[in-house]
Scaffold this motif. Structure first.
Motif, short mmCIF file in Angstrom:
data_model
loop_
_atom_site.label_atom_id
_atom_site.label_comp_id
_atom_site.label_asym_id
_atom_site.label_seq_id
_atom_site.Cartn_x
_atom_site.Cartn_y
_atom_site.Cartn_z
N ASP A 71 0.66 -1.34 0.16
CA ASP A 71 -0.06 -0.26 0.01
C ASP A 71 0.67 1.36 0.05
OD1 ASP A 71 -2.12 -1.67 0.25
OD2 ASP A 71 -2.66 -1.42 1.85
N LEU A 72 1.50 1.13 1.04
CA LEU A 72 3.14 2.35 0.99
C LEU A 72 3.28 2.40 -0.52
CD1 LEU A 72 4.46 4.69 2.74
CD2 LEU A 72 6.00 3.18 2.86
N TRP A 75 1.43 3.49 -2.53
CA TRP A 75 0.66 5.79 -2.83
C TRP A 75 1.94 6.21 -2.64
CZ3 TRP A 75 3.80 9.21 1.02
CH2 TRP A 75 2.79 10.38 0.83
N ALA A 171 3.24 3.19 8.41
CA ALA A 171 3.34 3.68 6.74
C ALA A 171 1.90 4.48 6.43
CB ALA A 171 3.43 2.62 5.85
N MET A 175 1.04 8.23 4.98
CA MET A 175 0.11 8.50 3.61
C MET A 175 -1.28 9.43 4.81
SD MET A 175 -0.46 5.03 2.03
CE MET A 175 -0.13 3.48 3.76
#
Length: 311
Positions: A71-72, A75, A171, A175
Motif C-alpha cells: 500500500d505504501l 501511494w 506507513a 500516507m
C-alpha cells in the motif's frame, strides 16, 4: 522529519527530559576512553550476537512485502512515479554496508536508582571481572549536527510479526499526512525513507533483550563519509586483528558539537563487582582529573555488589 522517525520519539523525549546513557565495559577500556579522549567503534560482525543485524533486515523485508508495504509503495508511486525502484535500488546498494561496514558501540539508558550500583544483569553480561559503567550526559546525543558523521539511536524491540504490525501504523501515518508529505521534494523523500529503513536494520532487536534498553552509536564509512572526529586503523582486540573506527571525544561549538569532550560527557563512573575496586578507582580518578572532569573523585562510585565471579 519527525514523522519518519516516530518510532524513536519516545526514547528521545526521555533523553530530553534528563535521562542519561551508560556504557558497561571493562576497567581497561574505560581507562583508555577517558585518558585517550576517544572511543572505539567496532564492526557489527563482532557484536555479541551478529544475528541482530540480520533480524532488522529480515523485519524490514517482511514489512516492505506485506500488505501495508505494498500500500505504501502504491501511494508513493502515485505521487512520485518511479520512486519505488529508486528506493529499492538505493537501499540495496547500501544494504551490505549496513551489515558489513557499520561500526558501533552499545549504550543503555540509565535510571537514577541505578546511580550507586548499576544494573546487575549488565554487570553479568559485560565487563568481565573488572566491569566499569561510564554514565554519560546526553547533550551531544541530542545535537542536531552531521559534523561528526557519527549517529546514535535507541533500539526498538520487536519480533518480525510485531514489526510488520507496527510498520502498518507507521506507513499509514505517512500516507495520512497528505500535502505535508506530497509537497516535499523527491530527493528529500528518498533521503527520509533511506534513513528510516537504515534505522530499522541497525536498531531492531529481538524483544527478549528488552531489559537492556539499548542505544547504538554508529558510523558506516561508505555511507557517512569522513570527518575530523574519525580515524580508522587496524587494531588487535581480544586477539582479533580488525578495523576500528576511533571517534575523538572533543567539542567544536562552531559546528554544533557540544558535550562530547570527557569533561562534559562523563556524569559519573560506577566500578562493578570485582576484587580490585580501589586500584581501579585510583587510576580512573587520575585519568578523569587529567581529562578535565570537575570534582572527578566525587563522581566515582564502587558498587560492592556481592556477586560471585564466574568459575
Amino acid at each position: 522529519m519527525k514523522l519518519f522517525a516516530s518510532h524513536l520519539i519516545e526514547s528521545l523525549e526521555r533523553l530530553e527530559g534528563g535521562s542519561r546513557l551508560v556504557h558497561y565495559t571493562s576497567a581497561d577500556n574505560a581507562y583508555k576512553i577517558i585518558s585517550g579522549r576517544q572511543v572505539w567503534l567496532r564492526n557489527a560482525h563482532l557484536m555479541n550476537d551478529y544475528s541482530e543485524m540480520r533480524h532488522g533486515l529480515e523485519c524490514l523485508r517482511a514489512a516492505w512485502n506485506s500488505t501495508a508495504g505494498v500500500d505504501l509503495q502504491t501511494w508513493l508511486e502515485a505521487n512520485w512515479q518511479g520512486i519505488k525502484i529508486e528506493i529499492e535500488n538505493t537501499f540495496n546498494d547500501h544494504a551490505a554496508s549496513m551489515t558489513d561496514d557499520t561500526y558501533m558501540i552499545c549504550l543503555s539508558e540509565h535510571d537514577d536508582d541505578e546511580d550507586n550500583y548499576g544494573r546487575l544483569s549488565m554487570w553479568r553480561a559485560y565487563g568481565g571481572r573488572t566491569g566499569v559503567a561510564l554514565v554519560l550526559n546526553t547533550k551531544t546525543f541530542l545535537s542536531e549536527t552531521d559534523a561528526m558523521a557519527v549517529y546514535s539511536m535507541p533500539v526498538v524491540y520487536r519480533d518480525q510479526d510485531q514489526f510488520v504490525a507496527w510498520f502498518q501504523t507507521w506507513a499509514a501515518s505517512i500516507m495520512d499526512a497528505g500535502d505535508a508529505i506530497t509537497e516535499i521534494d523527491r530527493q528529500v523523500i528518498l533521503d527520509h525513507l533511506f534513513h528510516a529503513f537504515r534505522s530499522f536494520v541497525l536498531a531492531t532487536k529481538h524483544p527478549g533483550f528488552k531489559e537492556e534498553r539499548e542505544w547504538r552509536v554508529f558510523h558506516s564509512p561508505s555511507i557517512d563519509g569522513p570527518s575530523p572526529w574519525i580515524d580508522i586503523s587496524i587494531e588487535t582486540v581480544g586477539g582479533i586483528p580488525q578495523h576500528v573506527v576511533k571517534v575523538a571525544l572533543k567539542d567544536d561549538l562552531e559546528v554544533g558539537v557540544v558535550g562530547a569532550a570527557p569533561e562534559t560527557l562523563i556524569n559519573r563512573v560506577i566500578i562493578g563487582p570485582c576484587e580490585t575496586p580501589f586500584p581501579i578507582r585510583a587510576a580512573l580518578g587520575q585519568a578523569m582529573t587529567v581529562a578535565g572532569v570537575q570534582e572527578a573523585w566525587s563522581k566515582i562510585w564502587m558498587s560492592f555488589i556481592p556477586l560471585r565471579e564466574r568459575q
